[in-house]
Scaffold this active site. Structure first.
Site, short mmCIF file in Angstrom:
data_model
loop_
_atom_site.label_atom_id
_atom_site.label_comp_id
_atom_site.label_asym_id
_atom_site.label_seq_id
_atom_site.Cartn_x
_atom_site.Cartn_y
_atom_site.Cartn_z
N HIS A 96 -8.53 3.15 8.39
CA HIS A 96 -9.07 1.87 7.94
C HIS A 96 -10.44 1.59 8.55
O HIS A 96 -11.28 0.95 7.90
CB HIS A 96 -8.11 0.74 8.29
CG HIS A 96 -6.98 0.58 7.33
ND1 HIS A 96 -5.79 1.27 7.44
CD2 HIS A 96 -6.86 -0.18 6.21
CE1 HIS A 96 -4.99 0.94 6.45
NE2 HIS A 96 -5.61 0.06 5.68
N ASN A 104 0.83 -1.20 0.00
CA ASN A 104 0.00 0.00 0.00
C ASN A 104 0.87 1.26 0.00
O ASN A 104 0.66 2.19 0.80
CB ASN A 104 -0.92 0.00 1.22
CG ASN A 104 -2.26 0.63 0.94
OD1 ASN A 104 -2.55 1.03 -0.19
ND2 ASN A 104 -3.09 0.75 1.96
#
Length: 489
Positions: A364, A331
């Site tokens: 998240h 990521n």
């Protein structure tokens, strides 16, 4: 696959197909409108009425960017966009929101707050340049030490329309990758997209996407995560089976993520988005790190790459030996955003790593699994670094190869063990699973840290004794000539 996943994949494939059409639009203004319209359509198809959250948060963020003074707009916009995530996820908790809408909102949060951070950074540069120019003792013939680009100036006059276009551009609107406003602007102002190997790059990535998807469907069929929630899993399966089950479930998760991210990259490559000449030294998420504007004059003569929009370096993640290296390759576009806007700007150097990881976990989601997983990473990294210094750093030959393999195995166990918490999500599910394997991961890591600290202290003590012995021997050698002289007298 759920119906949401099917819709998501269809939208991604449609966006890939639209790339060749969008790329051929000669009028840049029309291309921009078409790209934004496609992005809005995708958001509405995936999210339905929940897309109102995206529009509302974008409106609030845009107001913050435009109306708050540049010295503070980055902080205000950050708290507005990340604060909206609280409302968004509370709404999700009580009424339910499609999972892919969550991803759209997450990427939107990074984009809008990212513009604000860039605007503030550019304003500070302009202010520093102006202050430098006002110094009375400055040589009028010398050049300014602070370099101001056209991009820095443009950010100060950025309008609401540009922010909306950037935020809802169909390229990256679903699952990223994150890219700067500069990358978006370059797509419409630079000729690089025309000369980049878009089709070849897309076909190459599609091959990998099909491979990852096949792995995901196979492993998800053989080792479904839902089985880890069943009573049979805990009553009829052995401790070893339950412990080893983290490996295939996290492998399935990786294959799913790789599939989605690779398809998202295909959306970029098919449109020529994020293509830069090799000479510009592009970095993931950031874009060119060297001057590149002059390269447009002979754009057809350069070799191009799509590094800017590569979000995860899959082969590097899989093949690297250590947990720390794996994190660096995972990521990476989002990691760039976190590094530039949180890690480097956090006022306390002592706590900035923890603050960055906490921000990542918050971004998240609010479920306990996000915090168990992400906040547990530094615990294992510190252990790994300690043992690297003890046994791996100075190892060579066969012993180094064996140690590397052991580190690789432990890396994937750590990823899988922590990742299981991310997947199980709720505290009850996490605690039930970890209790069923007697919390062996955390207990063994704590024991390894304690043993590592002991061995490190022993190693340092041995080094001190050796140093004192060498100093004593050196002192004895220097004194021996005097002794010999006294004896001769």
């Amino acid at each position: 696959m759920s119906i949401d996943d099917v819709i998501y994949v269809i939208c991604l494939l449609a966006c890939i197909g639209a790339g060749s059409y969008v790329k051929k639009i000669s009028d840049e203004g029309q291309r921009k409108l078409v790209s934004t319209a496609l992005g809005v359509i995708v958001v509405v198809i995936v999210s339905g009425l929940h897309s109102l959250h995206c529009f509302a948060s974008l409106a609030l963020g845009t107001v913050s960017v435009l109306l708050v003074h540049p010295s503070k707009c980055h902080l205000v916009t950050f708290f507005v966009m990340f604060g909206y995530l609280v409302f968004f996820r509370l709404f999700d908790f009580y009424l339910g929101i499609p999972g892919h809408t969550n991803m759209i909102q997450m990427i939107l949060t990074l984009k809008v707050s990212g513009i604000a951070f860039e605007k503030t950074a550019a304003w500070k540069k302009i202010k520093a340049r102006d202050e430098q120019d006002k110094k009375e003792d400055r040589d009028v013939h010398s050049e300014s030490l602070v370099e101001i680009t056209d991009y820095d100036v443009e950010l100060q006059t950025l309008g609401a329309a540009e922010i909306v276009h950037y935020s809802f551009n169909y390229i990256g609107v679903l699952t990223g990758p994150y890219y700067r406003y500069r990358t978006y602007r370059d797509y419409f102002e630079m000729p690089f997209k025309t000369h980049a190997p878009s089709i070849d790059a897309t076909l190459e990535k599609l091959k990998y996407a099909v491979f990852y998807c096949a792995l995901y469907l196979t492993t998800n069929y053989l080792w479904p995560l839902d089985y880890a929630l069943s009573d049979e899993f805990y009553n009829d399966r052995s401790f070893v089976y339950r412990l080893l089950y983290v490996w295939p479930t996290f492998f399935t998760f990786r294959a799913r993520i790789y599939t989605g991210l690779t398809l998202s990259e295909c959306v970029c490559t098919m449109a020529g988005f994020g293509a830069y000449p090799d000479e510009s030294d592009p970095n993931n998420g950031e874009g060119p790190r060297k001057r590149y504007q002059h390269l447009k004059r002979d754009a057809e003569k350069h070799k191009y790459n799509f590094t800017t929009i590569v979000n995860t370096r899959v082969l590097d993640v899989e093949r690297c030996w250590t947990f720390r290296e794996g994190m660096k390759h995972w990521n990476v576009c989002v990691q760039y955003w976190l590094a530039v806007n949180v890690y480097k700007l956090f006022p306390s150097k002592k706590y900035r790593t923890g603050a960055t990881l906490l921000c990542s976990a918050y971004w998240h989601g609010f479920r306990p699994g996000h915090y168990f997983c992400i906040m547990g990473a530094p615990f294992y990294v510190s252990l790994e670094d300690m043992w690297h210094k003890l046994v791996r750093k100075d190892a060579t030959g066969t012993s180094r190869n064996v140690i590397d393999v052991l580190f690789w195995i432990f890396k994937w166990f750590a990823f899988s063990y922590l990742g299981e918490a991310f997947l199980l999500s709720s505290f009850g599910n996490i605690w039930r699973f970890y209790s069923s394997v007697y919390h062996i991961g955390y207990i063994s890591w704590a024991a390894m840290i304690a043993l590592g600290l002991y061995l490190t202290s022993q190693k340092k003590a041995a080094e001190r004794r050796k140093k004192r012995a060498e100093e004593k021997a050196a002192g004895g050698d220097s004194a021996s000539p005097l002794v010999d002289k006294e004896k001769s007298q």
